[in-house]
Motif scaffolding. Structure first.
Motif, PDB file in Angstrom:
ATOM      1  N   ASN A   1       0.799  -1.228   0.000  1.00 25.72           N
ATOM      2  CA  ASN A   1       0.000   0.000   0.000  1.00 25.72           C
ATOM      3  C   ASN A   1       0.832   1.279   0.000  1.00 25.72           C
ATOM      4  O   ASN A   1       0.344   2.335  -0.384  1.00 25.72           O
ATOM      5  CB  ASN A   1      -0.938   0.013   1.209  1.00 25.72           C
ATOM      6  CG  ASN A   1      -1.883  -1.163   1.197  1.00 25.72           C
ATOM      7  OD1 ASN A   1      -2.410  -1.529   0.152  1.00 25.72           O
ATOM      8  ND2 ASN A   1      -2.087  -1.773   2.347  1.00 25.72           N
ATOM      9  N   ASN A   2       2.076   1.184   0.471  1.00 23.54           N
ATOM     10  CA  ASN A   2       2.938   2.358   0.544  1.00 23.54           C
ATOM     11  C   ASN A   2       4.366   1.923   0.218  1.00 23.54           C
ATOM     12  O   ASN A   2       5.043   1.341   1.054  1.00 23.54           O
ATOM     13  CB  ASN A   2       2.869   2.975   1.942  1.00 23.54           C
ATOM     14  CG  ASN A   2       3.669   4.253   2.064  1.00 23.54           C
ATOM     15  OD1 ASN A   2       4.526   4.549   1.239  1.00 23.54           O
ATOM     16  ND2 ASN A   2       3.411   5.000   3.123  1.00 23.54           N
ATOM     17  N   LYS A   3       4.803   2.203  -0.987  1.00 24.70           N
ATOM     18  CA  LYS A   3       6.108   1.732  -1.467  1.00 24.70           C
ATOM     19  C   LYS A   3       7.286   2.305  -0.674  1.00 24.70           C
ATOM     20  O   LYS A   3       8.392   1.784  -0.740  1.00 24.70           O
ATOM     21  CB  LYS A   3       6.288   2.058  -2.963  1.00 24.70           C
ATOM     22  CG  LYS A   3       5.256   1.416  -3.852  1.00 24.70           C
ATOM     23  CD  LYS A   3       5.374  -0.090  -3.845  1.00 24.70           C
ATOM     24  CE  LYS A   3       4.336  -0.700  -4.766  1.00 24.70           C
ATOM     25  NZ  LYS A   3       4.081  -2.090  -4.500  1.00 24.70           N
ATOM     26  N   LYS A   4       7.069   3.372   0.090  1.00 22.22           N
ATOM     27  CA  LYS A   4       8.146   3.941   0.899  1.00 22.22           C
ATOM     28  C   LYS A   4       8.436   3.093   2.136  1.00 22.22           C
ATOM     29  O   LYS A   4       9.528   3.156   2.679  1.00 22.22           O
ATOM     30  CB  LYS A   4       7.797   5.365   1.341  1.00 22.22           C
ATOM     31  CG  LYS A   4       7.802   6.357   0.200  1.00 22.22           C
ATOM     32  CD  LYS A   4       7.485   7.739   0.715  1.00 22.22           C
ATOM     33  CE  LYS A   4       7.463   8.752  -0.422  1.00 22.22           C
ATOM     34  NZ  LYS A   4       7.165  10.104   0.044  1.00 22.22           N
ATOM     35  N   ILE A   5       7.455   2.327   2.562  1.00 22.54           N
ATOM     36  CA  ILE A   5       7.624   1.468   3.741  1.00 22.54           C
ATOM     37  C   ILE A   5       8.252   0.157   3.308  1.00 22.54           C
ATOM     38  O   ILE A   5       7.788  -0.490   2.379  1.00 22.54           O
ATOM     39  CB  ILE A   5       6.268   1.218   4.443  1.00 22.54           C
ATOM     40  CG1 ILE A   5       5.692   2.536   4.955  1.00 22.54           C
ATOM     41  CG2 ILE A   5       6.433   0.217   5.583  1.00 22.54           C
ATOM     42  CD1 ILE A   5       4.299   2.414   5.529  1.00 22.54           C
ATOM     43  N   ARG A   6       9.342  -0.224   3.987  1.00 27.91           N
ATOM     44  CA  ARG A   6      10.046  -1.463   3.659  1.00 27.91           C
ATOM     45  C   ARG A   6       9.997  -2.395   4.870  1.00 27.91           C
ATOM     46  O   ARG A   6      10.517  -2.068   5.926  1.00 27.91           O
ATOM     47  CB  ARG A   6      11.499  -1.155   3.297  1.00 27.91           C
ATOM     48  CG  ARG A   6      11.677  -0.098   2.201  1.00 27.91           C
ATOM     49  CD  ARG A   6      11.423  -0.614   0.826  1.00 27.91           C
ATOM     50  NE  ARG A   6      12.283  -1.746   0.559  1.00 27.91           N
ATOM     51  CZ  ARG A   6      13.181  -1.813  -0.389  1.00 27.91           C
ATOM     52  NH1 ARG A   6      13.323  -0.818  -1.219  1.00 27.91           N
ATOM     53  NH2 ARG A   6      13.924  -2.879  -0.545  1.00 27.91           N
ATOM     54  N   HIS A   7       9.374  -3.529   4.681  1.00 25.15           N
ATOM     55  CA  HIS A   7       9.259  -4.530   5.738  1.00 25.15           C
ATOM     56  C   HIS A   7      10.475  -5.452   5.705  1.00 25.15           C
ATOM     57  O   HIS A   7      10.981  -5.787   4.630  1.00 25.15           O
ATOM     58  CB  HIS A   7       7.970  -5.336   5.567  1.00 25.15           C
ATOM     59  CG  HIS A   7       6.741  -4.502   5.706  1.00 25.15           C
ATOM     60  ND1 HIS A   7       6.198  -4.182   6.927  1.00 25.15           N
ATOM     61  CD2 HIS A   7       5.959  -3.899   4.770  1.00 25.15           C
ATOM     62  CE1 HIS A   7       5.126  -3.430   6.742  1.00 25.15           C
ATOM     63  NE2 HIS A   7       4.969  -3.241   5.440  1.00 25.15           N
ATOM     64  N   LEU A   8      10.901  -5.880   6.876  1.00 27.14           N
ATOM     65  CA  LEU A   8      12.103  -6.710   6.990  1.00 27.14           C
ATOM     66  C   LEU A   8      11.738  -8.157   7.302  1.00 27.14           C
ATOM     67  O   LEU A   8      10.860  -8.427   8.135  1.00 27.14           O
ATOM     68  CB  LEU A   8      12.989  -6.162   8.107  1.00 27.14           C
ATOM     69  CG  LEU A   8      13.478  -4.734   7.898  1.00 27.14           C
ATOM     70  CD1 LEU A   8      13.997  -4.151   9.195  1.00 27.14           C
ATOM     71  CD2 LEU A   8      14.539  -4.706   6.821  1.00 27.14           C
ATOM     72  N   PHE A   9      12.451  -9.064   6.647  1.00 29.11           N
ATOM     73  CA  PHE A   9      12.259 -10.499   6.849  1.00 29.11           C
ATOM     74  C   PHE A   9      13.624 -11.177   6.855  1.00 29.11           C
ATOM     75  O   PHE A   9      14.536 -10.746   6.137  1.00 29.11           O
ATOM     76  CB  PHE A   9      11.417 -11.093   5.706  1.00 29.11           C
ATOM     77  CG  PHE A   9      10.041 -10.519   5.618  1.00 29.11           C
ATOM     78  CD1 PHE A   9       8.978 -11.074   6.316  1.00 29.11           C
ATOM     79  CD2 PHE A   9       9.798  -9.387   4.831  1.00 29.11           C
ATOM     80  CE1 PHE A   9       7.715 -10.530   6.234  1.00 29.11           C
ATOM     81  CE2 PHE A   9       8.528  -8.840   4.734  1.00 29.11           C
ATOM     82  CZ  PHE A   9       7.482  -9.411   5.444  1.00 29.11           C
ATOM     83  N   VAL A  10      13.764 -12.230   7.643  1.00 27.21           N
ATOM     84  CA  VAL A  10      15.014 -12.992   7.610  1.00 27.21           C
ATOM     85  C   VAL A  10      14.953 -13.990   6.459  1.00 27.21           C
ATOM     86  O   VAL A  10      13.878 -14.470   6.093  1.00 27.21           O
ATOM     87  CB  VAL A  10      15.301 -13.729   8.941  1.00 27.21           C
ATOM     88  CG1 VAL A  10      15.529 -12.763  10.076  1.00 27.21           C
ATOM     89  CG2 VAL A  10      14.218 -14.713   9.289  1.00 27.21           C
ATOM     90  N   THR A  11      16.104 -14.260   5.897  1.00 20.27           N
ATOM     91  CA  THR A  11      16.220 -15.274   4.862  1.00 20.27           C
ATOM     92  C   THR A  11      16.363 -16.637   5.554  1.00 20.27           C
ATOM     93  O   THR A  11      16.437 -16.707   6.789  1.00 20.27           O
ATOM     94  CB  THR A  11      17.469 -15.013   4.004  1.00 20.27           C
ATOM     95  OG1 THR A  11      18.620 -15.114   4.853  1.00 20.27           O
ATOM     96  CG2 THR A  11      17.408 -13.649   3.321  1.00 20.27           C
ATOM     97  N   GLU A  12      16.432 -17.706   4.785  1.00 20.54           N
ATOM     98  CA  GLU A  12      16.657 -19.031   5.380  1.00 20.54           C
ATOM     99  C   GLU A  12      17.981 -19.061   6.136  1.00 20.54           C
ATOM    100  O   GLU A  12      18.069 -19.602   7.236  1.00 20.54           O
ATOM    101  CB  GLU A  12      16.615 -20.132   4.307  1.00 20.54           C
ATOM    102  CG  GLU A  12      15.213 -20.543   3.924  1.00 20.54           C
ATOM    103  CD  GLU A  12      14.367 -21.012   5.109  1.00 20.54           C
ATOM    104  OE1 GLU A  12      14.836 -21.840   5.922  1.00 20.54           O
ATOM    105  OE2 GLU A  12      13.216 -20.542   5.228  1.00 20.54           O
ATOM    106  N   LYS A  13      19.001 -18.477   5.535  1.00 24.17           N
ATOM    107  CA  LYS A  13      20.313 -18.381   6.180  1.00 24.17           C
ATOM    108  C   LYS A  13      20.206 -17.584   7.486  1.00 24.17           C
ATOM    109  O   LYS A  13      20.764 -17.962   8.512  1.00 24.17           O
ATOM    110  CB  LYS A  13      21.295 -17.712   5.212  1.00 24.17           C
ATOM    111  CG  LYS A  13      22.701 -17.583   5.688  1.00 24.17           C
ATOM    112  CD  LYS A  13      23.547 -16.926   4.578  1.00 24.17           C
ATOM    113  CE  LYS A  13      24.907 -16.520   5.056  1.00 24.17           C
ATOM    114  NZ  LYS A  13      25.681 -15.810   4.031  1.00 24.17           N
TER     115      LYS A  13
END
Length: 151
Positions: free
Chosen positions: A82-94
């Motif tokens: 909904n808002n391209k300025k907001i960046r959500h963080l996620f961990v990778t498998e590593k």
């Protein structure tokens, strides 16, 4: 006595931080990066401003550490739909694998540090430290937002 309380908390914090930095060096995490990685692991999709808030850190420091985690392919940023300025963080498998190692270390350190305390003492210590944390957090926000403490 009160002066000694914060010194003891500082000594405990520095010692545990030093242990973690030594142990996590072998998994190629630099100073403090493990804090960010685990918070993202525990809260998938959180934004960096929220991490800064949780850890009482400035946003610039958090942003630099997250960039390092991205370069190491431990964390990815995904744009908010909904808002391209907001960046959500996620961990990778590593990143997930390393976060699990870090959580094991944290559990071990908790058990080691609290050895000799019964359940009642552990609850009381946690309750008291929560009050101290809340007091310090309020003061941190006050100063961070331009307030001047009178001492």
């Amino acid at each position: 006595m009160e002066k000694d309380t914060l010194r003891k908390i500082g000594t405990i914090s520095r010692a545990l931080d030093s242990i973690a930095n030594i142990e996590f060096k072998q998994i190629k995490l630099t100073r403090g990066q493990y804090l960010y990685l685990v918070r993202i692991y525990e809260n998938p999709g959180m934004i960096s401003d929220r991490i800064a808030e949780i850890l009482s850190m400035d946003r610039t420091t958090v942003a630099r550490s997250i960039q390092k985690l991205e370069r190491q392919e431990l964390v990815v940023k995904k744009s908010d739909p909904n808002n391209k300025k907001i960046r959500h963080l996620f961990v990778t498998e590593k990143g997930k694998e390393l976060a699990q190692v870090i959580e094991k270390e944290n559990s071990f350190s908790n058990q080691m540090a609290l050895r000799g305390l019964d359940q009642s003492e552990r609850k009381q210590l946690n309750k008291l430290l929560s009050k101290v944390e809340q007091n310090v957090d309020q003061n941190w926000h006050f100063v961070k937002n331009g307030g001047k403490r009178e001492y």
